[in-house]
Design a protein around this motif. Structure first.
Motif: not given
Ligand code: ATP
Ligand code: ATP
Ligand code: MG
Ligand code: MG
Lengths: 476, 340, 338, 340
Positions: A123-125, A246-248, A267-273, A401-403, A433-435
């Motif tokens: 997302a940041e990209c 610390g994302k989760v 985005v970036g809330c940690g759901k992917s993690e 994850d975001e299929p 999913s972000s959708d």
């Molecule tokens: N390989 C990595 N190394 C360090 N930080 C990471 C890495 N991958 C992701 N991040 C960080 O983790 C945070 C979460 O990213 P990610 O996109 O996985 O979140 P998300 O909750 O899944 O959001 P979404 O699924 O909506 O994109 C981001 O802010 C990113 O900076």
């Protein structure tokens, strides 16, 4: 193919995966040469021999596959091929810094210019990519699926930006697979199919259904399937999970057989993690993961796979597909040890061919040629093949994850259909999913994630956008 | 970007095969080899004489064997710079062990030879294991890891041999592994054939082959699909090391002496060049064994033919370089034309 | 036919040839005159490489002798001391191509034995002009023992610093550690001076035989052994030594080379090199070609010839026959005589 | 990812500097070099003597120069295997031209030297151009392209020199480029310093540096951003070739003779090893010039120190290999710890 863009309008390009939208964009911006035909700007014919030419003419692009160098900083990427130079030809780093900071402020993006692009999330990209395109004050701005990884908040911000540009007379070409966005922001819509112009219509006078019909060339029923869930026993139990990065933090959830459980959040809330931690990819700091009665807290991805968990990544290019191998090998990769394929230590290539072909057919892969290398397939078809790889193992639990990122309505519908079928056969699915409409409509229950915490669980009629959104943001 | 564009959708059942796709799937290598043989055959009829073809095949066996090992590593996305010094170390160890065993009991020749061969092959496998552990466990990039073991192995070879060639190996050793013929076919060719066939089976008919390709094609994806990437990487390096070990033993038999100088830079560069000219990708995941074998024959034939044509050795160096570059450049252009 | 066609070389000849118990006798080697050559023989010459002045001198010797005799000759280079398999292949290629004889500097003392034997089986004689090949199927030998190169340099030192005089220290830059010639000459040097009290060999230093690689080795050696009086070793090391000593302004360190190159020879003339051994490189090759032709013509032949080593110092450089050791200045190398 | 994430600078506003991030931003290289110097200094006081440091710096200049060129290519995602034979060709050309000019007019020494130097540097640039065109226009992978030109250039060097060293170059040439000192600093160090500074400016203060990094980091992205990738690739190879050319001329001055054997395999491998140990990525886009310079010094100091300690040469070979592997392995582990 014809396309005209007026100053101050948002012209939406709409079409299936592989319809040729990105290819058209690449021609307009000078990255690919046209075989025939002409491009006019302000009525004057132009030929772009390079991206640089196009940029001088005021065309700038947000690419679907980002045009960012991961080893460079945000600022360096922002000004790439557009550096500020002094009279001596040396770079003016201070001036660039100032501009970068101002630019981000104007756009409302919170990204440090010093961060390495490689360390940013998708997302940041995406934000950096947008900022980069907007930097040169273009006359024509092309956005190729800019919201694919953004959620509502960022999208809203982006739309604000687009409206601002519109007011200042910039022509915008906008590509998206999200129909709701088309109606929100689009002025006119051009529908493409197989590299051809099908129709150009006004966005406000065309509805969802018509668009989809134009796009696919056939009529379309309900978009999201009405899945009847009949959940049975609990399969996945996650309790107080937290990750090292610390994302989760302290996440607890359950998934039962025969239901789809959604994870929604910004985005970036940690759901992917959460999803990745449930597959042993993300290092775990604490908490427990259980699959049925088996404790998988310390398991590796391999252990998860063997206990019947499959994880389909959101990054199919980098973590999913073997791009230079055939689809057959891609589909069979995870199930080479199954007794049908492995006969006394040797692979049965016949069986493999058969199984892979059946799976490809089941996933309605197009083209249905399993000997083709994966890189020849569109994103949607890659996604189907990837899903096929893991379904071939007949997992009990599927983590997605975001299929549906970046894939067209048709392919989405096909994937939804597969999900419906799987769930009715008793599989448990964790859908990230972000959708937002997608998670809400498909899932039996939705967990709302905010800053690594699970803040809400929505079930039944509570699965509305309002409820979800209110969970996304901290209540003041 | 390989052969992607042929839009012919061939379902496994349908038997419609287009010439174009055949051409694409065969690749450049057979044509190149054919062209070379025809060219040299015309310029110098003795090139295609039985005696020379016999020599040519036997000469190419060693490069073929080393290329197979190099190929295994390249598939996984690695590179093996240590093949040369591995050969040297294997040679020195084999000869030393053989001499030592014969020193204990000069009568037990077969026994000594057997033990020596086994030690040699194990040495090769050991170097492979060392490389594999460095790459898989310590995450040292293959280039650096094998550069390091290049140095270490060649230092060890010098240390063990003291710089002397170790001679006086029994005739039997040379006969069985290098000079005998079976039905008119020199034995080294048979050994090479066995290695090629086994490697083919490994790559095409077992899981491991798939895993090697998968690891080279997309490491992360392989891991997320449940492939034990580290284990398989180590395995690939050990197999490659073993093959190099066999090659080293065969070369020792051919020279009938242990030499710390066996397998210089030329062997490294030629083995990589043969793979690349055969269309193997340096980034991993792509390449066909049969083309690699042809690539090794091509490189050997190129210098054999130039020797027959009595090309000045300086000019030979220049021509080999030019052929390499031109072959790859033409392949690239053909490729990008096809993709249009 | 130019003046160099009438050469002769003082050698030692062993009778019976190749026998351990054979007796070494002084002899003068003279080539077979062209008039006695009945056929245009075809000879293969195999060298480890042709990248340095030493092998240029060899090449010069071989091709000029072939020219003088009106025979055909080809020089093949294996590519370096690591390319033994290539050399074996080249030998086989030569035989299968129908060469009448083979002259070679072998990369390995034993590695080519089988190939040489097979050539002999097919009636192709092999003459060795370097590499101390142990095979008993060798048809002719014209080489010095590299041990003698070191020995002669050692003896030169002993003569200059006789017993009881001031003690001196010397380092030896041996070149590559694996090839036989460099190893042997170092051994010869060390062995000769082992029991000499007033001359100490402080270290044998190995390294790549190129001038650029030897320069840092010498610089480091001068620091590690600050009180050395002599630097001996392979020609590239001595060429590097000329450079380093000149730069450091050290005129009190003597340079002794184990073989001759044009630069070393020039160093002798201008006084920067004290002495050099020479194995009469060019003449060796000429002897080997001549031996082969004699064998093929079935003429009487000295099969086992020690071409020996000589010492050239700043005095004798003025008078020695340069063409026996080196190619003439300005000679353009070629590798084929048709 | 890499240990070299030195790029994580602290945002200008925030002044909170943590030790950890400083350590991370410095990277491993300076520590490694320091450790080496301290270790050798303790083991052998002469190592840190003025005379040896003088030697060491001068010895390292040539490797530094070649490393800078190698570094430029590595940044763009390439690799240059031809540095060694490029040096050889440059050396032979420089010496031949100089002799030829002096042959025409023996008095015009300065003129001859100047023309020869220019020809030498242009030769280097020419080899670079050849590489660049192959890589950028004909899409030959850098590995293959430079492997080919390695062969071609070394064949040419041998062909021109005929295997002889070309000696008898005027003293002035050696003095001005290798042996003179300015304020006690040997001139080659000054030349190396100038090259390093100019390269630093090129990489950090001009567009080209950014483009090189971008091309190596993500080729497609660079192209889509409007970077003229082909042009810039060619440019990078030409600059690298020119730098190698200067290095070759300086080495020729140092040996005061043109040598076709100058710059063997060691130079290639050492130049790559120095860059890798300095944290440059083989896949491109990453690496810092100052670390590369230190890497080159490190490699030179390692063998210089072992020479002073009178370590056996085969042991030296083993140790160099081991140090390389261990250094990279430790860096990787540190890195993955940090990433946790
Ligand atoms: N390989 C990595 N190394 C360090 N930080 C990471 C890495 N991958 C992701 N991040 C960080 O983790 C945070 C979460 O990213 P990610 O996109 O996985 O979140 P998300 O909750 O899944 O959001 P979404 O699924 O909506 O994109 C981001 O802010 C990113 O900076
Ligand atoms: N380099 C290539 N070689 C061959 N075919 C290609 C190449 N690039 C794209 N294609 C094909 O061209 C078609 C158009 O692709 P394009 O990326 O423009 O689609 P798109 O409309 O942008 O789809 P999406 O919605 O997935 O982004 C696809 O069928 C794709 O497979
Ligand atoms: Mg697209
Ligand atoms: Mg995510």
């Amino acid at each position: 193919m014809d396309l005209d863009v007026r100053a101050g309008e948002v012209h939406v390009l709409f079409g299936e995966n592989g319809a040729g939208k990105s290819t058209l964009i690449n021609i307009i911006c000078g990255a690919l040469p046209p075989s025939s035909g002409q491009i006019f700007i302000d009525g004057k014919p132009v030929t772009f021999r390079s991206v640089q030419d196009a940029r001088h003419a005021g065309v700038s692009v947000v690419y679907q596959e980002f045009s960012l160098a991961p080893d460079m900083t945000v600022e360096e990427n922002l000004f790439l091929a557009n550096e500020k130079r002094g009279w001596s030809g040396l770079l003016q780093k201070k001036a660039m810094r100032t501009t970068a900071l101002q630019h981000f402020q104007r756009l409302g993006f919170h990204i440090s210019p010093d961060a390495l692009v490689g360390s940013l999330s998708r997302a940041e990209c995406q934000m950096v990519e947008i900022a980069k395109a907007a930097l040169t004050e273009p006359r024509i701005l092309i956005l190729d699926e800019p919201t694919a990884s953004l959620t509502e908040a960022e999208t809203t911000q982006l739309f604000e930006l687009i409206r601002g540009l519109k007011r200042s007379g910039v022509g915008v070409i906008y590509i998206s697979h999200r129909i709701s966005e088309i109606q929100q922001i689009g002025d006119r819509v051009t529908v493409m199919r197989d590299g051809r112009h099908i129709a150009t219509v006004g966005a406000s006078e065309t509805d969802r259904k018509q668009l989809v019909e134009l796009m696919t060339g056939r009529s379309f029923g309900g978009f999201y399937p009405e899945i009847q869930f009949s959940p049975t026993e609990t399969l996945l139990t996650v309790s107080s999970l937290s990750t090292v990065n610390g994302k989760v933090r302290d996440a607890s959830l359950t998934v039962r057989r025969g239901e789809i459980v959604g994870l929604a959040g910004l985005v970036g809330c940690g759901k992917s993690e959460i999803g990745r931690a449930c597959f042993g990819v993300e290092p775990r700091a604490g908490g427990a993961i259980q699959l049925g009665d088996i404790d998988l807290s310390h398991a590796t991805p391999r252990d998860f796979i063997q206990s019947g968990v499959a994880y389909v990544t959101n990054d199919r290019i980098h973590e999913g597909m073997l791009l230079c191998r055939s689809v057959r090998e891609n589909i069979s990769l995870a199930s080479l040890k199954s007794p049908t394929l492995l006969r006394s230590g040797m692979l049965s290539r016949k069986a493999e061919k058969r199984e892979s072909f059946d799976m490809a057919k089941r996933m309605s892969l197009a083209p249905l040629d399993i000997e083709r290398t994966a890189q020849g397939f569109s994103g949607g078809n890659m996604q189907k093949a990837l899903l096929g790889r893991f379904l071939a193992r007949e997992p009990q639990l599927l983590i997605l994850d975001e299929p549906t990122v970046g894939i067209d309505v048709n392919a989405k519908a096909e994937i939804y259909a597969v999900l419906e079928q799987l769930v009715s056969a008793g599989m448990a699915v964790l859908l990230i999913s972000s959708d937002l409409p997608e998670v809400l409509s498909l899932s039996n229950r939705v967990y709302v994630v905010r800053e690594g915490l699970i803040v809400d669980e929505l079930t039944g009629d509570k699965r509305t956008e309002e409820n979800a959104l209110s969970g996304f943001f901290v209540k003041e | 970007m390989s052969g992607v564009s042929t839009q012919t959708q061939v379902a496994p059942a349908s038997q419609g095969v287009s010439w174009r796709s055949i051409a694409a799937s065969i690749g450049m290598m057979p044509l190149l080899l054919l062209a070379l043989i025809v060219l040299f055959g015309l310029l110098e009829p003795r090139f295609v004489s039985e005696a020379n073809l016999f020599n040519l095949t036997r000469q190419s066996t060693y490069l073929i064997i080393v290329c197979v090992a190099q190929f295994l590593i390249l598939i996984t996305g690695g590179i093996d710079l240590s093949v040369g010094s591995n050969v040297a170390l294997v040679s020195v160890v084999t000869a030393t062990v053989m001499k030592y065993m014969l020193g204990i009991d000069p009568e037990a020749v077969s026994w000594a030879v057997t033990v020596a061969i086994v030690s040699g092959v194990l040495t090769g496998a050991g170097v492979g294991l060392f490389n594999g552990l460095g790459v898989a466990l310590f995450r040292v990039t293959p280039f650096v890891m094998t550069l390091g073991s290049l140095s270490i192995a060649s230092g060890l070879a010098l240390y063990i041999s003291g710089g002397y060639s170790i001679s006086g190996l029994p005739e039997q050793f040379g006969n069985v592994l290098a000079y005998d013929s079976v039905y008119g076919i020199p034995v080294p060719i048979l050994y090479a054939a066995v290695i090629v066939v086994l490697t083919y089976v490994l790559l095409s008919w077992t899981r491991f082959g798939r895993y090697f390709y998968a690891i080279g094609s997309n490491f992360k994806a392989a891991r997320l699909s449940g492939v034990r990437t580290s284990l398989n990487q180590v395995f690939a390096y050990v197999v490659a090391g073993t093959i190099v070990g066999i090659g080293g033993v065969l070369l020792t038999a051919r020279t009938e002496s242990g030499e710390a100088t066996l397998g210089g830079t030329d062997l490294i560069l030629n083995s990589i060049a043969a793979c690349l000219i055969a269309g193997v990708s340096l980034t991993g995941g792509r390449g066909l064994l049969r083309n690699v074998v042809m690539g090794a024959i091509f490189i050997t034939a190129l210098s054999n033919g130039m020797n027959l044509l009595r090309v000045n050795s300086y000019l030979q160096t220049i021509i080999i370089g030019a052929v390499l570059v031109i072959a790859i450049a033409v392949d690239q252009m053909r490729d990008s034309n096809r993709n249009r | 036919a130019d003046a160099t066609d009438n050469w002769e070389l003082n050698v030692k000849e062993r009778t019976p040839p190749f026998s351990e118990k054979g007796e070494w006798k002084d002899a003068v080697y003279k080539p077979l005159p062209k008039s006695d050559v009945s056929e245009k023989w075809n000879i293969c010459v195999l060298f480890p490489h042709t990248k340095d002045p030493y092998y240029m001198a060899m090449t010069y010797g071989a091709v000029t002798e072939a020219k003088a005799k009106g025979i055909a000759l080809n020089v093949f280079a294996a590519g370096g001391y690591t390319e033994l398999p290539t050399q074996i292949s080249q030998l086989e290629d030569c035989v299968s191509r129908g060469a009448d004889g083979i002259a070679m500097v072998a990369i390995s003392a034993t590695g080519l034995n089988r190939a040489i034997a097979r050539a002999a089986d097919q009636g192709v004689p092999t003459a060795i002009t370097g590499g101390d090949v142990t095979s008993d199927r060798v048809a002719a030998r014209a080489q010095g023992n590299w041990f003698d190169a070191g020995r002669m340099v050692g003896e030169y030192l002993m003569k200059k610093h006789p017993k009881g005089s001031d003690s001196v220290k010397v380092v030896w830059l041996g070149g590559p550690e694996a090839p036989r010639w460099s190893k042997d000459s170092a051994d010869g040097f060390v062995a000769t001076l082992k029991d000499v009290d007033n001359i100490e060999v402080v270290k044998v230093i190995w390294g790549e035989p190129s001038k650029a690689a030897q320069i840092p080795l010498i610089e480091d050696a001068l620091l590690a052994y600050p009180d050395v009086d002599y630097i001996g070793g392979i020609a590239p090391a001595i060429e590097a030594g000329i450079q380093v000593l000149k730069e450091k302004g050290k005129t009190d360190i003597g340079l002794l080379s184990s073989y001759t190159t044009p630069v070393v020879e020039a160093g002798l003339r201008d006084g920067s090199v004290e002495a050099t051994a020479t194995d009469y490189t060019a003449a060796q090759a000429r002897v080997a070609i001549d031996q082969l032709v004699r064998l093929l013509e079935e003429k009487p032949v000295a099969q086992d010839v020690d071409t020996g080593f000589g010492i050239i110092d700043q005095e004798s450089v003025k008078t020695h026959n340069r063409a026996l050791s080196l190619a003439p200045e300005g000679w353009e190398p070629y590798f084929e005589v048709k």
